[in-house]
Every structure is written in C-alpha cells, then in structure tokens.
Design a protein around this motif. Sequence first.
Motif, mmCIF file in Angstrom:
data_model
loop_
_atom_site.group_PDB
_atom_site.id
_atom_site.type_symbol
_atom_site.label_atom_id
_atom_site.label_comp_id
_atom_site.label_asym_id
_atom_site.label_seq_id
_atom_site.Cartn_x
_atom_site.Cartn_y
_atom_site.Cartn_z
ATOM 1 N N ARG A 16 0.831 -1.207 0.000
ATOM 2 C CA ARG A 16 0.000 0.000 0.000
ATOM 3 C C ARG A 16 0.867 1.260 0.000
ATOM 4 N NH1 ARG A 16 -3.066 -2.986 3.571
ATOM 5 N NH2 ARG A 16 -2.159 -1.906 5.361
ATOM 6 N N MET A 17 1.904 1.247 0.827
ATOM 7 C CA MET A 17 2.788 2.404 0.909
ATOM 8 C C MET A 17 3.531 2.611 -0.418
ATOM 9 S SD MET A 17 6.186 3.442 1.467
ATOM 10 C CE MET A 17 6.787 1.813 1.749
ATOM 11 N N SER A 23 2.561 5.198 -7.493
ATOM 12 C CA SER A 23 1.382 5.309 -8.368
ATOM 13 C C SER A 23 1.419 4.338 -9.541
ATOM 14 C CB SER A 23 1.238 6.740 -8.907
ATOM 15 O OG SER A 23 1.137 7.646 -7.848
ATOM 16 N N ASP A 24 1.998 3.177 -9.326
ATOM 17 C CA ASP A 24 2.082 2.182 -10.384
ATOM 18 C C ASP A 24 2.109 0.792 -9.751
ATOM 19 O OD1 ASP A 24 2.684 1.663 -13.376
ATOM 20 O OD2 ASP A 24 4.195 0.474 -12.320
ATOM 21 N N VAL A 25 1.223 -0.073 -10.202
ATOM 22 C CA VAL A 25 1.090 -1.404 -9.613
ATOM 23 C C VAL A 25 2.379 -2.213 -9.754
ATOM 24 C CG1 VAL A 25 -0.144 -3.605 -9.785
ATOM 25 C CG2 VAL A 25 -1.396 -1.462 -9.989
ATOM 26 N N GLN A 26 2.926 -2.266 -10.962
ATOM 27 C CA GLN A 26 4.119 -3.079 -11.195
ATOM 28 C C GLN A 26 5.322 -2.550 -10.422
ATOM 29 O OE1 GLN A 26 2.176 -2.040 -13.823
ATOM 30 N NE2 GLN A 26 1.248 -3.984 -14.370
ATOM 31 N N ALA A 28 5.240 -0.865 -7.654
ATOM 32 C CA ALA A 28 5.004 -1.140 -6.236
ATOM 33 C C ALA A 28 5.325 -2.601 -5.913
ATOM 34 C CB ALA A 28 3.563 -0.813 -5.862
ATOM 35 N N GLU A 29 4.909 -3.497 -6.781
ATOM 36 C CA GLU A 29 5.220 -4.921 -6.579
ATOM 37 C C GLU A 29 6.727 -5.147 -6.609
ATOM 38 O OE1 GLU A 29 2.974 -6.748 -9.702
ATOM 39 O OE2 GLU A 29 1.097 -6.667 -8.567
ATOM 40 N N ASP A 30 7.403 -4.480 -7.538
ATOM 41 C CA ASP A 30 8.856 -4.589 -7.622
ATOM 42 C C ASP A 30 9.526 -4.077 -6.351
ATOM 43 O OD1 ASP A 30 8.669 -5.664 -10.148
ATOM 44 O OD2 ASP A 30 9.205 -3.798 -11.186
ATOM 45 N N ALA A 31 9.017 -2.972 -5.810
ATOM 46 C CA ALA A 31 9.606 -2.392 -4.603
ATOM 47 C C ALA A 31 9.471 -3.348 -3.421
ATOM 48 C CB ALA A 31 8.951 -1.054 -4.284
ATOM 49 N N VAL A 32 8.308 -3.967 -3.280
ATOM 50 C CA VAL A 32 8.102 -4.917 -2.179
ATOM 51 C C VAL A 32 9.003 -6.133 -2.372
ATOM 52 C CG1 VAL A 32 6.425 -6.436 -1.056
ATOM 53 C CG2 VAL A 32 5.759 -4.116 -1.730
ATOM 54 N N GLN A 33 9.093 -6.609 -3.584
ATOM 55 C CA GLN A 33 9.950 -7.759 -3.864
ATOM 56 C C GLN A 33 11.409 -7.410 -3.589
ATOM 57 O OE1 GLN A 33 9.628 -9.187 -7.879
ATOM 58 N NE2 GLN A 33 10.694 -11.084 -7.419
ATOM 59 N N GLU A 34 11.843 -6.238 -4.013
ATOM 60 C CA GLU A 34 13.219 -5.808 -3.774
ATOM 61 C C GLU A 34 13.496 -5.677 -2.278
ATOM 62 O OE1 GLU A 34 17.136 -4.718 -4.481
ATOM 63 O OE2 GLU A 34 15.680 -5.607 -5.854
ATOM 64 N N CYS A 60 11.818 -0.248 2.140
ATOM 65 C CA CYS A 60 10.858 -0.099 1.040
ATOM 66 C C CYS A 60 10.722 1.368 0.636
ATOM 67 C CB CYS A 60 9.508 -0.689 1.442
ATOM 68 S SG CYS A 60 8.358 -0.844 0.069
ATOM 69 N N ILE A 61 10.677 2.259 1.601
ATOM 70 C CA ILE A 61 10.598 3.696 1.293
ATOM 71 C C ILE A 61 11.835 4.142 0.515
ATOM 72 C CG2 ILE A 61 10.740 5.990 2.356
ATOM 73 C CD1 ILE A 61 8.801 4.885 4.528
ATOM 74 N N ASN A 62 12.992 3.683 0.936
ATOM 75 C CA ASN A 62 14.228 4.046 0.221
ATOM 76 C C ASN A 62 14.227 3.517 -1.207
ATOM 77 O OD1 ASN A 62 15.226 5.471 2.387
ATOM 78 N ND2 ASN A 62 16.413 3.752 3.186
ATOM 79 N N ILE A 63 13.728 2.303 -1.387
ATOM 80 C CA ILE A 63 13.640 1.734 -2.737
ATOM 81 C C ILE A 63 12.691 2.577 -3.593
ATOM 82 C CG2 ILE A 63 12.781 -0.256 -4.050
ATOM 83 C CD1 ILE A 63 13.904 -2.008 -1.718
ATOM 84 N N CYS A 64 11.563 2.972 -3.024
ATOM 85 C CA CYS A 64 10.604 3.815 -3.757
ATOM 86 C C CYS A 64 11.238 5.154 -4.127
ATOM 87 C CB CYS A 64 9.347 4.039 -2.920
ATOM 88 S SG CYS A 64 8.338 2.561 -2.723
#
Length: 153
Positions: A16-17, A23-26, A28-34, A60-64
């Motif tokens: 969610r964060m 603002s992009d599903v893919q 966001a998924e990549d960030a969580v996976q990373e 996760c915030i740093n990756i974003c």
Amino acid sequence: MEPETLFINSMDQLYRMARFMLSDVQDAEDAVQETYVRFLIRKPKLKDEEHGKAWFMRVCINICKNQLRFRNRHPQCNIIEVDTKGVDFGEREILREISLLPVKLRSAMILYSIEGYSVKEIAGILKISEAAVKKRLQRGREQLSIRLGGEIS
C-alpha cells in the motif's frame, strides 16, 4: 516471530505504501519484492516485531525514493501513451506493434520511422555501425510484416 513471517505479515502494508508513493502497480510490486531480496541478502538482526516492521518500511521507502529519482533522471514515454489523436486505426496498430518489438529493433525503428533520423544519425545515437542500423531496421520491418500480415512494405 520469524523474520520471514514478519515480512509476510507486513507485505500488504508495504505494498500500500509503495503503491501510494509510486502510483504504479508493477513498480510497487517490484519495490516490495526488492525489499524482501535486500532482507535475504543483508540478513539484519531484528530485535523485535516493531523493529522488523520499521526496517522493512524504511528499506521499502528508500527503494521507492530510488525509483522516483530514477524516473526523474530518465524520463520515459511508452509509445502507446503518445498522443495519437489524428492517427487512423491502421497507424495506431503499427505503433502498437512497434512498441512490442525487442528493444534493439524498436529503438532503431522509432528513431528512423517516427523521429525521422537518418541511418547515419541513428548509428551515432546508438553507437553502432550503419550496417547494424540497417540490419535492425530490416529485421524490425520483417517482424512487423509478419505480425501485421504483410501490411508493411
């Protein structure tokens, strides 16, 4: 609590964060996976559940932030998103098919057919020989012809 279980329990919150930030599903998924990959690589010592959640959120915030910084430094535009208002259906289909070509062929085709660069200019831009540009254009046209049923000359 096991760190892997902690991550699984935190995944929805991380997603969610990341989704809100990127603002992009893919992405966001990549960030969580990373985030999980970094956890597996670094194997941090987590004191307790709250410390673990904080670690996952911070990573996760740093990756974003890194992804957003990359987007700002390297703006991209998907060819499908290009304004195609005065373009007829056949041309839109060709643009869509060009966007599906492999990157090497797509870049040469876009530079030549859409942007209007010469073979020599494309060779300079892509830092390849003129013969390589001609070959990529030939292969791109062949693939487009196959995909569009022989409509490309």
